[in-house]
Design a protein around this motif. Structure first.
Motif, PDB file in Angstrom:
ATOM      1  N   ARG A 136       0.808  -1.223   0.000  1.00  0.00           N
ATOM      2  CA  ARG A 136       0.000   0.000   0.000  1.00  0.00           C
ATOM      3  C   ARG A 136       0.844   1.277   0.000  1.00  0.00           C
ATOM      4  O   ARG A 136       0.550   2.226  -0.723  1.00  0.00           O
TER       5      ARG A 136
ATOM      6  N   LEU B  86      -5.212   5.783  -4.359  1.00  0.00           N
ATOM      7  CA  LEU B  86      -5.916   4.502  -4.367  1.00  0.00           C
ATOM      8  C   LEU B  86      -7.412   4.652  -4.611  1.00  0.00           C
ATOM      9  O   LEU B  86      -7.987   3.946  -5.445  1.00  0.00           O
ATOM     10  N   GLU B  87      -8.051   5.551  -3.893  1.00  0.00           N
ATOM     11  CA  GLU B  87      -9.496   5.698  -3.987  1.00  0.00           C
ATOM     12  C   GLU B  87      -9.934   6.285  -5.330  1.00  0.00           C
ATOM     13  O   GLU B  87     -11.030   6.002  -5.801  1.00  0.00           O
TER      14      GLU B  87
ATOM     15  N   VAL C 133     -11.514  -1.198  -6.539  1.00  0.00           N
ATOM     16  CA  VAL C 133     -11.362  -2.054  -5.366  1.00  0.00           C
ATOM     17  C   VAL C 133     -11.866  -3.461  -5.701  1.00  0.00           C
ATOM     18  O   VAL C 133     -12.986  -3.637  -6.168  1.00  0.00           O
TER      19      VAL C 133
ATOM     20  N   SER D 108     -11.223  -7.939  -4.573  1.00  0.00           N
ATOM     21  CA  SER D 108     -10.796  -8.876  -3.545  1.00  0.00           C
ATOM     22  C   SER D 108      -9.878  -9.886  -4.221  1.00  0.00           C
ATOM     23  O   SER D 108     -10.137 -10.313  -5.348  1.00  0.00           O
TER      24      SER D 108
ATOM     25  N   GLU E 164      -8.068 -10.778   0.546  1.00  0.00           N
ATOM     26  CA  GLU E 164      -7.654  -9.430   0.938  1.00  0.00           C
ATOM     27  C   GLU E 164      -8.215  -8.418  -0.045  1.00  0.00           C
ATOM     28  O   GLU E 164      -8.410  -8.725  -1.217  1.00  0.00           O
ATOM     29  N   LYS E 165      -8.381  -7.198   0.444  1.00  0.00           N
ATOM     30  CA  LYS E 165      -8.770  -6.093  -0.428  1.00  0.00           C
ATOM     31  C   LYS E 165      -7.546  -5.674  -1.231  1.00  0.00           C
ATOM     32  O   LYS E 165      -6.442  -5.570  -0.701  1.00  0.00           O
TER      33      LYS E 165
ATOM     34  N   TYR F 163      -6.374  -2.781  -4.320  1.00  0.00           N
ATOM     35  CA  TYR F 163      -6.682  -1.619  -5.148  1.00  0.00           C
ATOM     36  C   TYR F 163      -6.029  -1.868  -6.500  1.00  0.00           C
ATOM     37  O   TYR F 163      -4.798  -1.877  -6.611  1.00  0.00           O
TER      38      TYR F 163
ATOM     39  N   LEU G 286      -1.992  -3.886  -2.247  1.00  0.00           N
ATOM     40  CA  LEU G 286      -2.686  -4.528  -1.140  1.00  0.00           C
ATOM     41  C   LEU G 286      -3.007  -3.513  -0.064  1.00  0.00           C
ATOM     42  O   LEU G 286      -2.369  -2.462   0.028  1.00  0.00           O
ATOM     43  N   GLU G 287      -3.957  -3.830   0.766  1.00  0.00           N
ATOM     44  CA  GLU G 287      -4.366  -2.968   1.875  1.00  0.00           C
ATOM     45  C   GLU G 287      -3.223  -2.780   2.865  1.00  0.00           C
ATOM     46  O   GLU G 287      -3.079  -1.736   3.474  1.00  0.00           O
ATOM     47  N   ARG G 288      -2.373  -3.779   3.002  1.00  0.00           N
ATOM     48  CA  ARG G 288      -1.288  -3.699   3.987  1.00  0.00           C
ATOM     49  C   ARG G 288       0.046  -3.369   3.317  1.00  0.00           C
ATOM     50  O   ARG G 288       0.190  -3.491   2.111  1.00  0.00           O
ATOM     51  N   SER G 289       1.002  -2.956   4.134  1.00  0.00           N
ATOM     52  CA  SER G 289       2.280  -2.489   3.597  1.00  0.00           C
ATOM     53  C   SER G 289       3.471  -3.395   3.902  1.00  0.00           C
ATOM     54  O   SER G 289       4.563  -3.129   3.434  1.00  0.00           O
TER      55      SER G 289
END
Length: 141
Positions: free
Chosen positions: A57, A67-68, A73, A75, A83-84, A86, A107-110
């Motif tokens: 992310r 991202l938005e 978005v 899965s 996981e979500k 983008y 990914l949502e996480r970094s």
């Protein structure tokens, strides 16, 4: 006949709680920053099991991606479950002098490493994983 041009990288050695040390195929990739028109170099884990390229992310901001606004978005399913992600349909990348426009997911996480996936990226090269602990890329023209 001209010699085949190729780009070669050494494997990265990492510690493993199970195996002591492991050697991982990595490649230096330049990624185009959409907001400042500059290239950022990163090391990516070459992952032939990844359908497409996945980035952590935090890299979105570093690459000028909102991202938005810029991504869809979705899965995705991996080893850890769903996981979500983008999804960005077009990201400019280079290995050596070869440029590609690829889809990529953030990914949502970094805390994951950047993963070079197959679709429109890894599959566009002839790739050799050598017993000499190197990985080489050549253009299949």
């Amino acid at each position: 006949m001209p010699p085949i041009e190729k780009v070669v990288f050494n494997y990265e050695q990492k510690s493993s709680p199970v195996f002591g040390k492991v050697n991982r195929p990595v490649a230096k990739v330049s990624i185009h920053n959409r907001s400042n028109n500059l290239w950022t170099e990163i090391w990516m884990l070459v992952d032939s099991g990844a359908d497409y390229t996945i980035l952590p992310r935090y890299m979105a901001k570093d690459l000028g991606v909102t991202l938005e606004k810029d991504c869809k978005v979705l899965s995705t399913m991996g080893v850890g479950g769903y996981e979500k992600v983008y999804f960005l349909s077009k990201l400019r990348v280079k290995i050596g002098k070869w440029e590609r426009e690829i889809p990529a997911g953030f990914l949502e996480r970094s805390e994951i490493p950047p993963l070079m996936g197959r679709h429109l990226f890894l599959e566009t090269f002839d790739v050799l994983l050598s017993s000499k602990k190197t990985i080489s890329f050549s253009n299949p023209n």
